[in-house]
Design a protein around this motif. Structure first.
Motif, short mmCIF file in Angstrom:
data_model
loop_
_atom_site.label_atom_id
_atom_site.label_comp_id
_atom_site.label_asym_id
_atom_site.label_seq_id
_atom_site.Cartn_x
_atom_site.Cartn_y
_atom_site.Cartn_z
N VAL A 1 -11.94 16.12 -23.59
CA VAL A 1 -11.67 15.45 -24.87
C VAL A 1 -12.18 14.03 -24.78
N LEU A 2 -12.84 13.59 -25.85
CA LEU A 2 -13.39 12.25 -25.92
C LEU A 2 -12.41 11.35 -26.65
N LEU A 3 -11.98 10.28 -26.01
CA LEU A 3 -11.03 9.34 -26.61
C LEU A 3 -11.79 8.25 -27.37
N PRO A 4 -11.14 7.61 -28.33
CA PRO A 4 -11.82 6.58 -29.13
C PRO A 4 -12.43 5.44 -28.30
N ASP A 5 -11.84 5.15 -27.13
CA ASP A 5 -12.36 4.06 -26.30
C ASP A 5 -13.50 4.51 -25.38
N GLY A 6 -13.93 5.78 -25.53
CA GLY A 6 -15.05 6.29 -24.73
C GLY A 6 -14.64 7.02 -23.48
N ARG A 7 -13.38 6.89 -23.05
CA ARG A 7 -12.91 7.63 -21.88
C ARG A 7 -12.79 9.10 -22.24
N THR A 8 -12.77 9.95 -21.21
CA THR A 8 -12.54 11.37 -21.43
C THR A 8 -11.32 11.81 -20.63
N ILE A 9 -10.69 12.86 -21.13
CA ILE A 9 -9.60 13.50 -20.40
C ILE A 9 -9.86 15.00 -20.41
N ASP A 10 -9.30 15.68 -19.46
CA ASP A 10 -9.40 17.14 -19.42
C ASP A 10 -8.10 17.72 -19.98
N VAL A 11 -8.25 18.71 -20.86
CA VAL A 11 -7.07 19.36 -21.43
C VAL A 11 -7.16 20.86 -21.24
N GLU A 12 -5.99 21.45 -21.05
CA GLU A 12 -5.90 22.90 -21.10
C GLU A 12 -5.52 23.26 -22.52
N SER A 13 -6.22 24.21 -23.07
CA SER A 13 -6.03 24.62 -24.46
C SER A 13 -5.59 26.07 -24.49
N VAL A 14 -4.52 26.34 -25.22
CA VAL A 14 -4.06 27.71 -25.43
C VAL A 14 -3.94 27.91 -26.93
N SER A 15 -4.62 28.92 -27.45
CA SER A 15 -4.67 29.14 -28.90
C SER A 15 -4.17 30.52 -29.27
N VAL A 16 -3.54 30.59 -30.43
CA VAL A 16 -3.08 31.86 -30.99
C VAL A 16 -3.46 31.91 -32.46
N ALA A 17 -3.73 33.10 -32.95
CA ALA A 17 -4.05 33.29 -34.36
C ALA A 17 -2.76 33.22 -35.17
N VAL A 18 -2.81 32.51 -36.29
CA VAL A 18 -1.67 32.39 -37.19
C VAL A 18 -2.18 32.49 -38.63
N THR A 19 -1.25 32.51 -39.56
CA THR A 19 -1.59 32.44 -40.98
C THR A 19 -1.02 31.15 -41.51
N HIS A 20 -1.84 30.40 -42.23
CA HIS A 20 -1.42 29.12 -42.82
C HIS A 20 -1.80 29.13 -44.28
N ASP A 21 -0.82 28.96 -45.15
CA ASP A 21 -1.05 29.00 -46.60
C ASP A 21 -1.83 30.26 -47.00
N GLY A 22 -1.47 31.38 -46.37
CA GLY A 22 -2.08 32.65 -46.72
C GLY A 22 -3.47 32.88 -46.15
N ARG A 23 -3.97 31.96 -45.33
CA ARG A 23 -5.30 32.09 -44.74
C ARG A 23 -5.22 32.14 -43.23
N PRO A 24 -6.18 32.81 -42.59
CA PRO A 24 -6.20 32.82 -41.12
C PRO A 24 -6.43 31.40 -40.59
N ALA A 25 -5.73 31.07 -39.53
CA ALA A 25 -5.88 29.77 -38.88
C ALA A 25 -5.63 29.96 -37.39
N ILE A 26 -5.81 28.89 -36.65
CA ILE A 26 -5.57 28.92 -35.21
C ILE A 26 -4.62 27.81 -34.84
N GLN A 27 -3.58 28.16 -34.11
CA GLN A 27 -2.64 27.17 -33.61
C GLN A 27 -2.97 26.95 -32.14
N THR A 28 -3.30 25.71 -31.81
CA THR A 28 -3.71 25.37 -30.45
C THR A 28 -2.73 24.39 -29.83
N HIS A 29 -2.33 24.70 -28.61
CA HIS A 29 -1.47 23.81 -27.81
C HIS A 29 -2.35 23.20 -26.73
N LEU A 30 -2.24 21.89 -26.58
CA LEU A 30 -3.06 21.17 -25.61
C LEU A 30 -2.18 20.49 -24.59
#
Length: 172
Positions: free
Chosen positions: A139-168
């Motif tokens: 992930v790129l931070l506004p100050d130019g530094r980077t961090i490493d993140v683990e991302s876990v995503s699941v499919a969800v429905t939001h306002d009747g449309r397919p979406a993805i919920q991601t935990h970082l």
């Protein structure tokens, strides 16, 4: 001509003969027939169960919102490569004080350029409901530094449309 009908529906409490109260919806209509005679019709519905169900849904949504917004876990909801929602922890992770400022932005805005192709490939095959596969991104931070993140995503429905919920999670 046709009778002209004017109506109004209101909701509120009503009292039974035994003194107990219940929720009602009252529809009252007035009309004049062709001869000019005024008549009224009314429909009274007991909406107690519907109101209870609406209140239960509202309370459940409020509890869920409370948990998600105050979670120390970064939670982002996105669709079509754009952020739909981010909690405070997610905003903090990317250097923002305001989660709403992330809404509408491209996911690419937050990824290191080296991570964008892998993220795009992953989004081409969104997760199936109930299945969460972890991945790591820079992930790129506004100050130019980077961090490493683990991302876990699941499919969800939001306002009747397919979406993805991601935990970082910051794994730097």
């Amino acid at each position: 001509g046709e009778p002209r009908l004017v109506g109004r529906t209101v909701q509120g409490p009503a009292r039974r003969r035994d003194g107990t109260t219940f929720d009602v919806e009252l529809s009252l209509s007035a009309a004049r027939d062709e001869s000019g005679t005024l008549y009224f019709t009314s429909i009274v519905r007991d909406v107690t169960e519907r109101k209870r169900a609406e209140d239960a849904v509202r309370a459940s949504e409020e509890r869920y919102r409370h948990v998600v917004e105050r979670s120390p876990e970064c939670i982002v909801l996105h669709a079509d490569g754009r952020v739909l929602y981010a909690n405070r922890a997610a905003a903090t992770l990317v250097g923002s004080d305001d989660p709403a400022a992330l809404v509408g932005r491209s996911i690419d805005d937050f990824l290191h350029p080296d991570a964008r192709a892998a993220a795009a490939e992953r989004l081409r095959c969104p997760p199936r409901p109930g299945r969460a596969e972890p991945a790591e991104y820079r992930v790129l931070l506004p100050d130019g530094r980077t961090i490493d993140v683990e991302s876990v995503s699941v499919a969800v429905t939001h306002d009747g449309r397919p979406a993805i919920q991601t935990h970082l999670h910051d794994v730097t």
